[in-house]
Design a protein around this motif. Structure first.
Motif, mmCIF file in Angstrom:
data_model
loop_
_atom_site.group_PDB
_atom_site.id
_atom_site.type_symbol
_atom_site.label_atom_id
_atom_site.label_comp_id
_atom_site.label_asym_id
_atom_site.label_seq_id
_atom_site.Cartn_x
_atom_site.Cartn_y
_atom_site.Cartn_z
ATOM 1 N N ALA A 100 0.790 -1.163 -0.173
ATOM 2 C CA ALA A 100 -0.208 -0.224 0.571
ATOM 3 C C ALA A 100 1.000 1.225 -0.215
ATOM 4 C CB ALA A 100 -0.860 0.051 1.365
ATOM 5 N N PHE A 101 2.301 1.501 0.999
ATOM 6 C CA PHE A 101 2.900 1.794 0.427
ATOM 7 C C PHE A 101 4.304 2.219 -0.257
ATOM 8 C CE2 PHE A 101 0.586 1.905 5.084
ATOM 9 C CZ PHE A 101 0.008 3.682 5.108
ATOM 10 N N GLY A 102 4.214 1.843 -0.899
ATOM 11 C CA GLY A 102 5.210 1.635 -2.263
ATOM 12 C C GLY A 102 6.484 0.840 -1.904
ATOM 13 N N GLY A 103 6.210 0.504 -1.161
ATOM 14 C CA GLY A 103 7.621 -0.551 -0.445
ATOM 15 C C GLY A 103 7.557 -1.446 -1.224
ATOM 16 N N HIS A 104 8.971 -2.023 -1.423
ATOM 17 C CA HIS A 104 9.627 -3.584 -1.749
ATOM 18 C C HIS A 104 9.726 -4.604 -1.915
ATOM 19 C CE1 HIS A 104 11.218 0.790 -3.213
ATOM 20 N NE2 HIS A 104 10.873 0.400 -4.401
ATOM 21 N N GLY A 105 9.496 -5.161 -0.160
ATOM 22 C CA GLY A 105 9.898 -6.355 -0.201
ATOM 23 C C GLY A 105 9.563 -6.492 1.196
ATOM 24 N N VAL A 106 9.470 -7.749 1.965
ATOM 25 C CA VAL A 106 9.858 -8.021 3.350
ATOM 26 C C VAL A 106 10.676 -9.141 3.546
ATOM 27 C CG1 VAL A 106 7.895 -9.238 5.190
ATOM 28 C CG2 VAL A 106 6.962 -7.639 3.711
ATOM 29 N N VAL A 107 11.284 -9.355 4.484
ATOM 30 C CA VAL A 107 12.396 -10.188 4.894
ATOM 31 C C VAL A 107 11.855 -10.505 6.133
ATOM 32 C CG1 VAL A 107 14.709 -10.441 5.068
ATOM 33 C CG2 VAL A 107 14.392 -8.482 3.975
ATOM 34 N N VAL A 108 11.993 -12.195 6.030
ATOM 35 C CA VAL A 108 12.018 -12.670 7.397
ATOM 36 C C VAL A 108 12.949 -13.842 7.442
ATOM 37 C CG1 VAL A 108 9.320 -12.443 6.618
ATOM 38 C CG2 VAL A 108 10.557 -14.700 6.159
ATOM 39 N N PRO A 109 12.980 -14.021 8.466
ATOM 40 C CA PRO A 109 14.188 -15.569 9.121
ATOM 41 C C PRO A 109 13.480 -16.266 8.635
ATOM 42 C CG PRO A 109 13.435 -13.879 10.924
ATOM 43 C CD PRO A 109 12.511 -13.588 9.934
ATOM 44 N N GLU A 110 15.188 -17.047 8.176
ATOM 45 C CA GLU A 110 14.627 -18.903 7.737
ATOM 46 C C GLU A 110 13.932 -19.367 9.082
ATOM 47 O OE1 GLU A 110 16.726 -22.741 5.861
ATOM 48 O OE2 GLU A 110 17.604 -20.395 5.961
ATOM 49 N N ARG A 111 13.930 -19.041 10.097
ATOM 50 C CA ARG A 111 13.321 -19.773 11.570
ATOM 51 C C ARG A 111 13.202 -19.240 12.429
ATOM 52 N NH1 ARG A 111 19.865 -23.515 12.881
ATOM 53 N NH2 ARG A 111 19.994 -24.292 10.682
ATOM 54 N N ARG A 112 12.196 -19.904 13.152
ATOM 55 C CA ARG A 112 11.589 -19.459 13.872
ATOM 56 C C ARG A 112 10.271 -18.084 13.950
ATOM 57 N NH1 ARG A 112 15.542 -20.692 16.721
ATOM 58 N NH2 ARG A 112 17.250 -19.470 16.521
ATOM 59 N N ALA A 113 10.235 -18.339 12.741
ATOM 60 C CA ALA A 113 9.273 -16.829 12.187
ATOM 61 C C ALA A 113 8.230 -17.799 11.380
ATOM 62 C CB ALA A 113 10.676 -16.307 10.640
ATOM 63 N N ALA A 114 7.232 -16.637 10.561
ATOM 64 C CA ALA A 114 6.138 -16.967 9.857
ATOM 65 C C ALA A 114 6.282 -16.925 8.989
ATOM 66 C CB ALA A 114 5.342 -15.781 9.965
ATOM 67 N N GLY A 115 6.024 -17.570 8.187
ATOM 68 C CA GLY A 115 6.473 -18.186 6.780
ATOM 69 C C GLY A 115 5.395 -17.734 6.066
ATOM 70 N N MET A 116 4.992 -17.673 4.202
ATOM 71 C CA MET A 116 4.811 -17.301 3.336
ATOM 72 C C MET A 116 3.670 -17.921 3.086
ATOM 73 S SD MET A 116 3.964 -14.095 2.489
ATOM 74 C CE MET A 116 2.606 -14.790 1.590
ATOM 75 N N THR A 117 2.886 -18.839 4.494
ATOM 76 C CA THR A 117 1.276 -20.047 4.846
ATOM 77 C C THR A 117 0.133 -19.771 3.557
ATOM 78 O OG1 THR A 117 0.687 -19.370 6.734
ATOM 79 C CG2 THR A 117 2.161 -20.832 6.672
ATOM 80 N N ALA A 118 -0.680 -20.076 3.193
ATOM 81 C CA ALA A 118 -2.415 -19.385 2.951
ATOM 82 C C ALA A 118 -2.865 -18.773 3.325
ATOM 83 C CB ALA A 118 -3.349 -20.922 2.910
ATOM 84 N N GLY A 119 -2.432 -18.398 5.420
ATOM 85 C CA GLY A 119 -3.348 -18.037 6.083
ATOM 86 C C GLY A 119 -2.095 -16.128 5.828
ATOM 87 N N ALA A 120 -1.437 -16.327 4.948
ATOM 88 C CA ALA A 120 -0.192 -15.243 5.254
ATOM 89 C C ALA A 120 -0.745 -14.361 3.658
ATOM 90 C CB ALA A 120 0.859 -15.802 4.805
ATOM 91 N N TRP A 121 -1.352 -15.577 3.120
ATOM 92 C CA TRP A 121 -1.624 -14.987 1.513
ATOM 93 C C TRP A 121 -3.139 -14.329 1.177
ATOM 94 C CZ3 TRP A 121 -0.034 -14.837 -3.477
ATOM 95 C CH2 TRP A 121 0.591 -15.178 -4.069
ATOM 96 N N LYS A 122 -4.002 -14.862 2.264
ATOM 97 C CA LYS A 122 -5.494 -14.597 2.618
ATOM 98 C C LYS A 122 -5.510 -12.933 3.306
ATOM 99 C CE LYS A 122 -8.522 -16.933 4.044
ATOM 100 N NZ LYS A 122 -8.933 -18.257 5.077
ATOM 101 N N THR A 123 -4.686 -12.920 4.443
ATOM 102 C CA THR A 123 -4.383 -11.732 4.529
ATOM 103 C C THR A 123 -3.758 -10.632 4.620
ATOM 104 O OG1 THR A 123 -4.268 -12.781 7.067
ATOM 105 C CG2 THR A 123 -3.389 -10.514 6.908
ATOM 106 N N SER A 124 -3.099 -10.936 3.114
ATOM 107 C CA SER A 124 -2.442 -9.954 2.376
ATOM 108 C C SER A 124 -3.301 -9.586 1.474
ATOM 109 C CB SER A 124 -1.072 -10.362 1.614
ATOM 110 O OG SER A 124 -1.690 -11.759 0.693
ATOM 111 N N ALA A 125 -4.649 -9.994 0.931
ATOM 112 C CA ALA A 125 -5.408 -9.483 0.200
ATOM 113 C C ALA A 125 -4.713 -9.167 -1.509
ATOM 114 C CB ALA A 125 -6.304 -8.170 0.404
#
Length: 313
Positions: free
Chosen positions: A187-212
């Motif tokens: 929404a605010f013109g950013g260029h992406g998101v960085v997440v750690p490989e461990r102990r962090a949320a990943g791009m699951t179906a739930g994340a996809w849904k919330t991202s609209a």
């Protein structure tokens, strides 16, 4: 007799029925190909070597690795996932299923989107696939998400002639928060998101849904070590700003948000980890006159992204 002598002479004349072979022999073979295309030529060998190097070089996207495949189970979750554009490879439908409205909508959405395989399976097979969960006869397979590399996000921004605006998540384990952050970054013109490989949320179906749907155009990168990724950003001239309740600066007063910046958001309860906090160039706080102790990652990221977009104006 003279005619016989001509027939007996050793000279070869034009043969009857030659079919124009001599004429074709005089024809050229077309323009000479360039040196790069002539087999055995030095330039041809150089060109082949460059091609092999290009093939071996990894693509800019996907160097962050892939996630794992996922199953969305149950009639309502499957329909909602298809409505929200969650990537899917196969829709499994139980044999002899009761064809209610949700089943019909799931089949229609899958057919309209295209690229989704429709598979009919007996109930025992679906039970085995879902480890006995209540699938209600519908199972949607979500393919592994292909993560970018953290370097790719900054490179893409510079390629577009823009200063990078990136959000990094430290210890955020709720996929819905990740999806909300992806939505705010878009929404605010950013260029992406960085997440750690461990102990962090990943791009699951739930994340996809919330991202609209914004996850389709906003890349998520995965870092093997978040602290090292932030240090690499700093070496590239990008300012690292961490959100902390006891930050030394107010978010509205930090002019660094107008340039290349990575905004680091910690978990709602623990905040930034020690090493990540020490790596940040600035630590900022969001004033909250209402007295709330903290904000969830999605809301906090949205506030700082808005301020960055305002300063870049």
């Amino acid at each position: 007799m003279a005619a016989n002598n001509r027939r007996m002479s050793g000279k070869k004349g034009a043969q009857i029925g030659s079919g124009g072979q001599r004429r074709r022999g005089l024809e050229g073979k077309g323009p000479t190909p360039p040196a790069e295309m002539r087999k055995g030529h030095k330039k041809n060998r150089i060109a082949n070597a460059k091609t092999k190097q290009t093939v071996r070089r990894p693509a800019p996207r996907g160097r962050g690795g892939k996630g794992t495949s996922e199953l969305v189970v149950g009639r309502n979750p499957v329909v909602e996932a298809l409505r929200e554009g969650v990537p899917a490879s196969t829709l499994y439908v139980q044999q002899f299923i009761d064809n209610d409205e949700r089943v019909r909508e799931a089949l229609q959405l899958a057919a309209e989107r295209g690229g989704i395989n429709l598979m009919e399976a007996p109930r025992p097979e679906l039970d085995r696939m879902t480890n006995g969960l209540n699938h209600q006869g519908l199972v949607l397979q979500v393919p592994p998400y292909e993560y970018a590399h953290p370097e790719d996000l900054a490179a893409a921004a510079y390629d577009d002639g823009e200063d990078p605006l990136i959000v990094a998540l430290d210890g955020v384990t709720d996929p819905r928060n990740l999806g909300a952050v992806v939505r705010s970054v878009s929404a605010f013109g950013g260029h992406g998101v960085v997440v750690p490989e461990r102990r962090a949320a990943g791009m699951t179906a739930g994340a996809w849904k919330t991202s609209a749907g914004t996850a389709a155009r906003t890349p998520v990168a995965r870092a093997t070590n978040l602290t090292r990724a932030l240090e690499a950003y700093k070496k590239a001239g990008i300012v690292v700003v961490g959100l902390a309740a006891d930050g030394e600066h107010k978010v509205g007063d930090l002019e660094a948000l107008s340039g290349p910046v990575v905004i680091v958001v910690g978990s709602e309860g623990k905040g930034l980890s020690r090493l990540v906090g020490e790596t940040c160039d600035y630590r900022v706080r969001i004033p909250m006159p209402g007295g709330a102790e903290s904000l969830n990652a999605g809301v906090a990221a949205g506030i700082v992204l808005y301020e960055a977009a305002r300063q870049r104006g």
